[in-house]
Each structure stands twice: as C-alpha cells, then as structure tokens.
Design an enzyme around this catalytic site. Structure first.
Site, PDB file in Angstrom:
ATOM      1  N   TYR A   1      70.287 -17.415   8.465  1.00 10.91           N
ATOM      2  CA  TYR A   1      70.789 -18.672   7.915  1.00 10.91           C
ATOM      3  C   TYR A   1      70.297 -19.887   8.701  1.00 10.91           C
ATOM      4  O   TYR A   1      70.267 -20.997   8.178  1.00 10.91           O
ATOM      5  CB  TYR A   1      72.320 -18.683   7.884  1.00 10.91           C
ATOM      6  CG  TYR A   1      72.935 -17.683   6.937  1.00 10.91           C
ATOM      7  CD1 TYR A   1      72.193 -17.067   5.943  1.00 10.91           C
ATOM      8  CD2 TYR A   1      74.274 -17.339   7.048  1.00 10.91           C
ATOM      9  CE1 TYR A   1      72.750 -16.141   5.087  1.00 10.91           C
ATOM     10  CE2 TYR A   1      74.854 -16.416   6.190  1.00 10.91           C
ATOM     11  CZ  TYR A   1      74.085 -15.817   5.210  1.00 10.91           C
ATOM     12  OH  TYR A   1      74.656 -14.898   4.360  1.00 10.91           O
TER      13      TYR A   1
ATOM     14  N   ASP B   1      73.531  -0.357   5.912  1.00  9.16           N
ATOM     15  CA  ASP B   1      73.723   0.284   4.614  1.00  9.16           C
ATOM     16  C   ASP B   1      74.771   1.387   4.701  1.00  9.16           C
ATOM     17  O   ASP B   1      75.620   1.536   3.819  1.00  9.16           O
ATOM     18  CB  ASP B   1      72.400   0.810   4.056  1.00  9.16           C
ATOM     19  CG  ASP B   1      71.545   1.526   5.091  1.00  9.16           C
ATOM     20  OD1 ASP B   1      71.889   1.512   6.285  1.00  9.16           O
ATOM     21  OD2 ASP B   1      70.507   2.103   4.701  1.00  9.16           O
TER      22      ASP B   1
ATOM     23  N   ASP C   1      78.471 -11.536   6.798  1.00 11.29           N
ATOM     24  CA  ASP C   1      78.834 -12.258   5.583  1.00 11.29           C
ATOM     25  C   ASP C   1      79.090 -11.273   4.447  1.00 11.29           C
ATOM     26  O   ASP C   1      80.092 -11.356   3.729  1.00 11.29           O
ATOM     27  CB  ASP C   1      77.692 -13.216   5.224  1.00 11.29           C
ATOM     28  CG  ASP C   1      78.107 -14.254   4.189  1.00 11.29           C
ATOM     29  OD1 ASP C   1      79.249 -14.216   3.709  1.00 11.29           O
ATOM     30  OD2 ASP C   1      77.256 -15.100   3.845  1.00 11.29           O
TER      31      ASP C   1
ATOM     32  N   LYS D   1      70.232  -2.966  11.703  1.00 11.40           N
ATOM     33  CA  LYS D   1      69.212  -2.245  10.921  1.00 11.40           C
ATOM     34  C   LYS D   1      68.022  -1.991  11.847  1.00 11.40           C
ATOM     35  O   LYS D   1      66.873  -2.327  11.551  1.00 11.40           O
ATOM     36  CB  LYS D   1      68.824  -3.068   9.684  1.00 11.40           C
ATOM     37  CG  LYS D   1      68.039  -2.281   8.624  1.00 11.40           C
ATOM     38  CD  LYS D   1      68.816  -1.126   8.014  1.00 11.40           C
ATOM     39  CE  LYS D   1      67.976  -0.478   6.895  1.00 11.40           C
ATOM     40  NZ  LYS D   1      68.567   0.815   6.473  1.00 11.40           N
TER      41      LYS D   1
ATOM     42  N   ASP E   1      83.130  -9.632   3.109  1.00 13.75           N
ATOM     43  CA  ASP E   1      83.576  -9.805   1.731  1.00 13.75           C
ATOM     44  C   ASP E   1      83.861  -8.451   1.084  1.00 13.75           C
ATOM     45  O   ASP E   1      84.812  -8.305   0.302  1.00 13.75           O
ATOM     46  CB  ASP E   1      82.533 -10.566   0.913  1.00 13.75           C
ATOM     47  CG  ASP E   1      82.654 -12.073   1.097  1.00 13.75           C
ATOM     48  OD1 ASP E   1      83.339 -12.498   2.035  1.00 13.75           O
ATOM     49  OD2 ASP E   1      82.064 -12.819   0.296  1.00 13.75           O
TER      50      ASP E   1
END
Length: 360
Positions: A143, A225, A249, A193, A253
């Site tokens: 970001y 994942d 993020d 990852k 959620d």
C-alpha cells in the site's frame, strides 16, 4: 481531581455520523459513571472533508488528531468519489492519517460473543470459543511501497505496485505481536508467503530473530493461503496472527465473518508514541446511510478499545463490552444479525438498549 481527556471524533461518511452519535452517547454515560470527563473535537475526514475542503484529510483535521489523547473514526468512502484521482479519494485520507500519526500496528480482535454463535455462517462446533487477535503492519508493504503507478507503452497500459519492507519495520511490528501474545495465551502465528516472495522471506527471517527476545512465546509460521483456509476450518488454533499490511487487510475481514457480521468488530491502530486511532473495521455502507439501519456495535466496541488502550480506563471499557453482551443476550439485533425469536432494532433504538444495559 477529575481526569479529562480530549477525543477527536471523525464521523466520516455514510453510516458514520449515525454510529458516532451512539458511541458518543455511551462514552458520555460511562465516563460519568467512572468519574472522568471527555472533551470532543469533531473534524471532517473522507468524503465529508472532500465536500467541505476539496481534500480527504485537511491539515486542520490531522493537527486536531495529533493534539488528542485518542481518535475515534467511524467510516469513510462512497462510490461517488471513485472517479476522483486516487490521491484525492477518501481512502487516501485514511492512509495519510495512519502515516501522519505514525500508526504502524493495527490490532483486530475477533472474539465470539455467545449470543451470536448461531449468527455465523460456520457451524457452532467450529467457532465456539474463538478468541484471536490479528496484528497487522499498517504503514508498509504494497500500500505504501514505491515505485507505483501506470504507464503506457507499445499500445498497452501497465499498472504496478511495490511490496517492500525494511528490517526495522518488521522488527517493530513483530515485537508488538510477541508482547501481545505473551499477555494472552502465549502463541503467535506469523503469516507470510515466503515460498515465493523475497519480501516475505525477509519477514520470516526477522520474525525468527525477534523471537529470541520472547522465548516464552510459541512461534509458528503459515503461508497466507493456508492461513485463509485454516481461519474457516479450525479458527480456535489461533491466538495471535502476525501479518503484513496486505495479508492482514484480507485475513482480518475474513476473520470478521466468524462473528456473524463485519458490523461487530473493532480495531485499534497504534504508533510508538502519540494518540491511537480506534475504528470499526466495516465500511461506510452508503446503501443504508440515513435509514437508521446501521449496526453500531463495532463502533461501541471500538470506543471500548479507546478507553482501555488509549485512556487506560479498563473498568469503563469492560462496562461497555458488558453492555454489548447483555443487549445481545436479551435478544436485540440490528438487521445484519437478525435471527428467529429476536427483536429487530434500528441504530438509534439499539443505542438506547445499549445505554439501558450500561446503566443497569
């Protein structure tokens, strides 16, 4: 002498002003009950600030936040601003606020309230007893990384963002994660990852190095994942999840839906010094704005985090959380949580029930 605290309120857009009104009413009541006072400074941010000043985060708003003891943000954003250049959209104001206050650590607790076990889309035996905390790095990663942008060449358009972390950025968020895990059940799972991303390999290396400072905490690693799958398969295995900005993020959620509604989860964003920012993790819900249909629970629980973490008013925070649990146990629900045998209320009426539960 009565303690007094300065709170900057950022109602923002959509349902933001509605849920802010409920939270403020409860904050006033609980502060009176516990013998301290709150002084509010309401400032525009997001779309409301764009309408008023042409920019999503006016300098005066940032200055008011810096001068506060804590900042309470409701929600920002609306499709009507999507056509603006990215740096002028409401979301850019939020990124600017995080950077301007040096808020690098985002805490998102997910604790299943017993009265809402049946509200989740997952089975009772999967979610019952879930109590986890997502610790998300907030000012680095994709970001904020540079270079970023769009270029045109050879008749094609190419867009790019850069996922980047420095060792010190990882070290400081890792320490926050380990400290919090040490105060909870003593287990930290770092999500990355590392099998395909160089930046994730650095993340894993640095988390391993910082672990030496916290030998009593059990450390594990998980690819993002797999972590996404495990959150819905067996969420009780997690205590503290440590994540980068992008992964946090998404995962937070996802974790929100364990509770039955994204309208139930609060968050805190903290820096090394200065005021913290407390906000529900849901959006501005422009489709129901002004209709008295919003769920104010996450905003009220964010206010509880503000009291506990930002003002060190533990007893007042516990009272707000207990009011939420009592109200839900009594069968009162907003539309997003409605179930058979419950009483559906609007935002204002839910605020009245929360106030009654608090004063009881």
């Amino acid at each position: 002498m009565t303690s007094s605290y300065r709170i900057t309120l950022l109602p923002g857009d959509g349902i933001g002003p509605e849920i802010t009104a409920v939270a403020r009413q409860l904050l006033d009541a609980v502060s009176r009950r516990h013998g301290f006072s709150l002084v509010y400074d309401e400032q525009p941010m997001g779309g409301a600030a764009i309408d008023a000043t042409g920019e999503p985060l006016p300098a005066s708003t940032l200055e008011a936040c810096r001068a506060a003891d804590a900042v309470l943000l409701a929600a920002i954003g609306s499709p009507q601003y999507d056509s603006l250049p990215r740096q002028q959209r409401p979301e850019s104001g939020l990124l600017g606020l995080r950077a301007g206050l040096g808020l690098f650590a985002n805490l998102r607790p997910v604790k299943i309230i017993p009265a809402l076990v049946e509200a989740s889309s997952l089975k009772r035996e999967v979610i019952e007893g879930v109590d986890l905390l997502v610790v998300r790095e907030l000012t680095g990663g994709v970001y904020f990384g540079t270079p970023k942008g769009r270029v045109e060449a050879d008749g094609h358009v190419r867009a790019f963002n850069t996922m980047a972390y420095s060792d010190f950025e990882i070290d400081r968020i890792a320490r926050v994660g380990f400290q919090l895990a040490g105060e909870r059940s003593g287990r930290l799972c770092s999500v990355d990852k590392a099998n395909v991303l160089d930046v994730s390999q650095l993340w894993r290396d640095r988390v391993e190095a910082i672990h030496a400072e916290f030998p009593a905490v059990e450390l594990s690693h998980m690819y993002v994942d797999n972590a996404a799958m495990q959150l819905v398969r067996a969420p009780r295995q997690f205590d503290v999840l440590l994540t980068s900005n992008l992964f946090g993020d998404i995962l937070s959620d996802e974790a929100a839906m364990l509770s039955g509604s994204i309208g139930m989860l609060p968050s805190a964003s903290l820096g090394e010094s200065g005021p913290g920012l407390f906000e529900p993790i849901h959006g501005s819900a422009p489709d129901i704005a002004g209709q008295d249909r919003a769920n104010p629970m996450a905003m009220v629980l964010s206010a509880a985090m503000l009291l506990r973490i930002g003002l060190k008013q533990e007893a007042a925070a516990a009272d707000l959380e207990l009011a939420v649990e009592r109200t839900l146990a009594a069968g009162f629900r907003t539309g997003d949580l409605m179930a058979e045998g419950c009483t559906q209320l609007g935002c204002r009426a839910m605020g009245e029930q929360l106030l009654a539960a608090l004063e009881a």
